[in-house]
Design a protein around this motif. Structure first.
Motif, PDB file in Angstrom:
ATOM      1  N   GLN A 107      39.247  32.924  46.849  1.00 47.28           N
ATOM      2  CA  GLN A 107      39.156  33.833  45.692  1.00 47.28           C
ATOM      3  C   GLN A 107      38.314  33.206  44.585  1.00 47.28           C
ATOM      4  O   GLN A 107      37.526  33.884  43.921  1.00 47.28           O
ATOM      5  CB  GLN A 107      40.572  34.155  45.186  1.00 47.28           C
ATOM      6  CG  GLN A 107      40.582  35.155  44.048  1.00 47.28           C
ATOM      7  CD  GLN A 107      40.025  36.512  44.438  1.00 47.28           C
ATOM      8  OE1 GLN A 107      40.299  36.992  45.550  1.00 47.28           O
ATOM      9  NE2 GLN A 107      39.228  37.104  43.553  1.00 47.28           N
ATOM     10  N   ASP A 166      34.884  34.660  42.911  1.00 48.91           N
ATOM     11  CA  ASP A 166      34.679  34.821  41.459  1.00 48.91           C
ATOM     12  C   ASP A 166      33.390  34.137  41.001  1.00 48.91           C
ATOM     13  O   ASP A 166      32.656  34.661  40.163  1.00 48.91           O
ATOM     14  CB  ASP A 166      35.884  34.246  40.713  1.00 48.91           C
ATOM     15  CG  ASP A 166      37.156  35.064  40.924  1.00 48.91           C
ATOM     16  OD1 ASP A 166      37.015  36.225  41.378  1.00 48.91           O
ATOM     17  OD2 ASP A 166      38.247  34.544  40.643  1.00 48.91           O
ATOM     18  N   ALA A 173      43.188  31.503  38.570  1.00 45.67           N
ATOM     19  CA  ALA A 173      42.835  32.838  39.061  1.00 45.67           C
ATOM     20  C   ALA A 173      42.864  33.855  37.940  1.00 45.67           C
ATOM     21  O   ALA A 173      41.972  34.726  37.829  1.00 45.67           O
ATOM     22  CB  ALA A 173      43.779  33.236  40.191  1.00 45.67           C
ATOM     23  N   LYS A 174      43.892  33.764  37.087  1.00 43.04           N
ATOM     24  CA  LYS A 174      43.960  34.680  35.947  1.00 43.04           C
ATOM     25  C   LYS A 174      42.790  34.469  34.981  1.00 43.04           C
ATOM     26  O   LYS A 174      42.205  35.415  34.461  1.00 43.04           O
ATOM     27  CB  LYS A 174      45.293  34.494  35.218  1.00 43.04           C
ATOM     28  CG  LYS A 174      46.482  34.950  36.028  1.00 43.04           C
ATOM     29  CD  LYS A 174      47.771  34.738  35.232  1.00 43.04           C
ATOM     30  CE  LYS A 174      48.997  35.210  36.030  1.00 43.04           C
ATOM     31  NZ  LYS A 174      50.254  35.012  35.289  1.00 43.04           N
ATOM     32  N   SER A 204      39.775  33.207  35.678  1.00 43.99           N
ATOM     33  CA  SER A 204      38.543  33.695  36.288  1.00 43.99           C
ATOM     34  C   SER A 204      38.463  35.211  36.241  1.00 43.99           C
ATOM     35  O   SER A 204      37.400  35.807  35.999  1.00 43.99           O
ATOM     36  CB  SER A 204      38.430  33.213  37.728  1.00 43.99           C
ATOM     37  OG  SER A 204      38.368  31.794  37.781  1.00 43.99           O
ATOM     38  N   SER A 205      39.595  35.859  36.472  1.00 42.11           N
ATOM     39  CA  SER A 205      39.611  37.326  36.422  1.00 42.11           C
ATOM     40  C   SER A 205      39.261  37.832  35.013  1.00 42.11           C
ATOM     41  O   SER A 205      38.509  38.798  34.849  1.00 42.11           O
ATOM     42  CB  SER A 205      40.982  37.832  36.853  1.00 42.11           C
ATOM     43  OG  SER A 205      41.059  39.229  36.746  1.00 42.11           O
ATOM     44  N   SER A 206      39.806  37.151  34.010  1.00 43.26           N
ATOM     45  CA  SER A 206      39.488  37.540  32.627  1.00 43.26           C
ATOM     46  C   SER A 206      38.003  37.336  32.313  1.00 43.26           C
ATOM     47  O   SER A 206      37.355  38.160  31.656  1.00 43.26           O
ATOM     48  CB  SER A 206      40.359  36.717  31.675  1.00 43.26           C
ATOM     49  OG  SER A 206      40.007  36.972  30.332  1.00 43.26           O
ATOM     50  N   MET A 245      35.936  40.072  33.899  1.00 42.67           N
ATOM     51  CA  MET A 245      36.024  41.332  33.159  1.00 42.67           C
ATOM     52  C   MET A 245      35.119  41.305  31.919  1.00 42.67           C
ATOM     53  O   MET A 245      34.440  42.291  31.600  1.00 42.67           O
ATOM     54  CB  MET A 245      37.488  41.592  32.763  1.00 42.67           C
ATOM     55  CG  MET A 245      38.417  41.882  33.943  1.00 42.67           C
ATOM     56  SD  MET A 245      40.138  42.103  33.425  1.00 42.67           S
ATOM     57  CE  MET A 245      39.969  43.516  32.346  1.00 42.67           C
TER      58      MET A 245
END
Length: 813
Positions: free
Chosen positions: A155, A159, A393-394, A396-398, A401
């Motif tokens: 994951q 990213d 992971a959180k 990278s997701s932010s 976005m």
């Protein structure tokens, strides 16, 4: 090699061509651009000033330098600066390529602008695009913990791949926007070039139309005045009593012909009593009607031209509105450039930083997974690794976005840039079509102006024939003066001939007597050898000189018009007064010494001349053998006739100068004297003195005219005055003809007051003008040598000082 950039006016696209300096010609540029646009469809402008380039202009070093400066300015957009400053201010030049087809009314619509990458979401990678991890060692045992850790690691790798797409996408979108804006700037420059070219055409049409309007207004006034006067002249009888000079509006029917002319007409079987009878009236009126019709047609065409010109050229308000619209379009480009550079650079930097964070997270996740796998058997280590990976992971997701939001901003901005270029291309097509139509209308109007200018010139030539009728009264008066002068010339010529023959006869009679005295005296003692050998003609009589005067046919064809009054003379003008002043001064200097010579010398030689050293009118009066009391009948008559001729010449010159010349009058009477009646003065010397007194009275009147002219001349503002009391380099001199010298060429003497013998250099004379007005640039002093030699070209007395003046001719007539 010389590298040139050619900008497409419709799309702003740039085409690069390279040519050797020897190949840098307009034709070679066209052939290199044939791949972009067919040669017969090309319009190439170079500027400013924007014109079709010539080979000499293209090869000019200044032009090449200016083109390079334009290239440098257009590259500024890559660093966030525009090149929309006026090229005239910066000195740069550019080459633009226009399509003739794009100027047509049925030209295709320009294509929609699209950018690469296209506005919208970027294509992102998926798990299938992520490469699988390297296979584990052969002794490794697959456990649930390892599988879970591998999922977290993959994951993170996805990213990072997504972050790289967003970062690269920002670079590509910014580059595409900059390229699109650069093309929009090129379109704006091309529009400036087209507008400038149109302005040149418009300015040329305005100049041509202004010149025609000025000529037309002047001609209109002249034509109306001439046609009006023609109508007055051709009436049976009309005199404008309100005019101080009735000759201005006098009918030709009110001007009677001289009785001798009436008699001559009757002898030829025609009846002519007035000037109107000499005019082919029907033909002249028909011609006047044709001129009037042509004038009306020209006036109507001139009015239509004004309307067409207003439509073609437009108004200043329309020009101002178009200029404001063009300026507003350029402001949009400037605003987009500023926005792209501000937002684009900021987002590109942000995307790059965020991508670096994602890459750092991936490295940290790889390290954590490696430690967890090695410490798989230890309690608590697995839970700690999962916790750290979950936080990464959180994060990278932010970050992704946030990168997606920034990419959406760049996408919308690139869409605005693409839409702005599409709008600019459509507006460019419309503006070029409008400019093309305007140039075509201006070309048609300019062609119409040229046609009307030719028509105006032709009308001026045609209507000029009517001026013969209008100016007939003044020409008739000049005709009478000319006839009078010619009759005086013929009379004076015959009198001088008779006097010369009489003088030669007297000389021969004296010679016969002297020879007889010799032969009867000393000659009778001479031996025969003297008569037979030495001088065989010693005992012969002198040769008989009996010249035959050619028949004066001209004199018999000249009507006897007598001494005419100045009824039809016009008032003197300033120029006429100036010329009268110089001519009257010359008359005063030539006649006054002559009159004094006649009054004070009765037996000496007399030289009567209208001009100093005149070779045309000289009459030598001398009695050879008859003593002081010898008859001088023919000599006196020749002298009087010569004076009449000189007087007629001077009167004619004054009339031509616009001076009212008084009639022949005596000192105490106003009785008109007929020149031919003066032959009766041969009977006694008293009548001769009376004639001289008449001339003195006339001279007094002319002196009064001279004084009036001097006063008039003093009130005028002249930049240069004619010198007559001294002659220096830089002075203005008036030179009048005084007969002919060696080789039959006319001699010109400077008009002077007590400053004689200033002659005009023959090198300054072209033809035989009536006078020469010139500024002295050089003068040289000489002393007259022997007569009939090159040292005495003007026939002066031996030892006389004279000066030859070289001038810069100001005017001649």
């Amino acid at each position: 090699m010389i590298r040139l950039r050619v900008l497409s006016a419709s799309t702003g696209a740039c085409t690069h061509i390279s040519l050797h300096p020897n190949e840098l010609t307009f034709a070679n540029i066209q052939s290199r651009l044939a791949a972009v646009l067919p040669v017969n469809d090309q319009i190439i402008l170079l500027g400013p000033p924007y014109k079709v380039p010539k080979d000499s202009v293209l090869r000019n070093n200044e032009t090449i330098t200016a083109l390079r400066l334009g290239d440098d300015e257009d590259e500024l957009i890559q660093i966030g600066r525009h090149s929309l400053e006026p090229a005239e201010r910066t000195g740069s030049k550019r080459i633009f390529l226009f399509s003739k087809r794009a100027l047509a009314n049925d030209a295709p619509e320009p294509p929609i602008c699209t950018l690469d990458p296209a506005p919208g979401p970027l294509p992102l990678p998926t798990q299938s695009d992520i490469p699988p991890p390297p296979p584990p060692p052969s002794d490794a045992v697959e456990t649930p913990l390892r599988n879970a850790l591998e999922i977290y690691l993959r994951q993170q790798m996805l990213d990072v791949a997504k972050g790289r797409v967003y970062a690269d996408g920002a670079d590509l979108r910014l580059a595409a926007c900059r390229k699109c804006l650069s093309e929009m700037v090129a379109i704006a420059h091309a529009l400036r070039a087209a507008v400038s070219n149109l302005s040149d055409h418009r300015a040329g049409a305005v100049r041509q139309r202004t010149q025609f309007s000025s000529e037309y207004v002047d001609a209109e006034t002249f034509y109306m005045h001439l046609l009006q006067k023609f109508e007055l002249r051709t009436r049976e009888y009309y005199v404008d009593d309100t005019d101080a000079f009735c000759g201005e509006n006098e009918s030709l029917g009110s001007v009677p012909l001289h009785p001798s002319l009436i008699a001559a007409a009757r002898s030829s079987g025609r009846i002519m009593e007035t000037l109107l009878d000499t005019v082919p009236l029907d033909r002249e009126k028909t011609w006047a009607n044709k001129c009037q019709t042509a004038h009306e047609r020209l006036s109507a065409s001139a009015e239509d031209l004004e309307v067409a010109f207003g439509t073609a050229v437009g108004t200043s308000t329309a020009w101002s509105e178009e200029a404001q619209e063009d300026s507003a379009a350029e402001e949009v480009i400037k605003m987009l450039i500023s926005e792209v550079e501000d937002a684009g650079n900021r987002i590109r930097s942000s995307q790059s930083e965020k991508n670096d964070v994602l890459a750092s997270n991936q490295s940290e996740a790889t390290r954590i997974v490696s430690i967890a796998v090695r410490n798989e058997s230890k309690e608590g280590r697995a839970e700690s690794a999962f916790s750290s990976l979950e936080e990464m992971a959180k994060s990278s997701s932010s970050i992704l976005m946030s990168m997606e939001a920034d990419d959406n901003i760049l996408s919308r901005l690139s869409q605005r840039v693409a839409d702005a270029k599409s709008t600019a291309m459509k507006r460019m097509k419309s503006r070029l079509r409008h400019i093309s139509v305007a140039q075509s209308e201006i070309a048609r109007v300019t062609s119409s102006v040229s046609v009307l200018q030719h028509a105006l010139a032709q009308l001026k030539t045609d209507i000029g024939h009517l001026e013969h009728v209008v100016e007939l009264p003044s020409s008739y008066q000049s005709f009478l003066s000319e006839i009078e002068r010619r009759r005086a010339y013929c009379t004076a010529f015959k009198s001088i001939f008779d006097a010369t023959v009489e003088r030669l006869s007297l000389m021969r009679a004296d010679e016969v007597k002297l020879r007889e005295t010799f032969l009867r005296g000393p000659g009778k003692h001479l031996m025969p050898a003297f008569y037979e050998i030495f001088v065989p003609t010693l005992a012969t009589s002198p040769a008989v000189f009996s010249p035959q005067l050619p028949d004066m046919l001209e004199f018999h064809t000249l009507p006897n018009v007598g001494s005419q009054s100045t009824k039809y003379n016009l008032s003197s003008t300033a120029s006429g007064s100036t010329l009268m002043t110089s001519q009257a001064k010359e008359m005063e200097l030539s006649i006054n010494p002559q009159l004094k010579s006649n009054a004070g010398k009765k037996d000496e030689s007399a030289l009567v001349s209208a001009d100093e050293n005149s070779g045309s009118y000289d009459v030598m009066m001398q009695t050879m053998s008859q003593g002081e009391n010898a008859p001088r009948r023919k000599d006196e008559k020749a002298e009087r006739d010569t004076l009449k001729y000189e007087n007629a010449v001077l009167r004619q010159k004054l009339e031509q100068a616009g001076v009212k010349v008084p009639p022949y009058i005596g000192s105490n009477t106003t009785t008109t004297i007929h020149p031919d009646e003066n032959d009766s003065m041969d009977k006694n010397h008293k009548e001769k003195d009376m004639k001289i007194s008449f001339l003195e009275a006339e001279l007094e009147k002319l002196r009064n005219e001279l004084e009036a002219a001097r006063v008039h001349e003093s009130t005028q503002q002249h930049s240069d005055k004619i010198s007559h009391t001294s002659f220096e380099v830089g002075d203005i001199g008036l030179f009048m003809p005084t007969g002919r010298g060696r080789g039959g060429k006319r001699i010109y003497l400077a008009f002077h007051s007590s400053c004689p013998h200033r002659y005009l250099s023959p090198d300054c004379i072209d033809g035989s003008p009536d006078f020469v007005l010139g500024r002295i640039v050089y003068q040289e002093e000489f002393v007259a040598g022997a007569l009939n030699t090159t040292r005495n070209p003007f026939g002066l007395h031996v030892g006389t000082k004279f000066w030859v003046l070289t001038v810069e001719v100001v005017k001649k007539g």
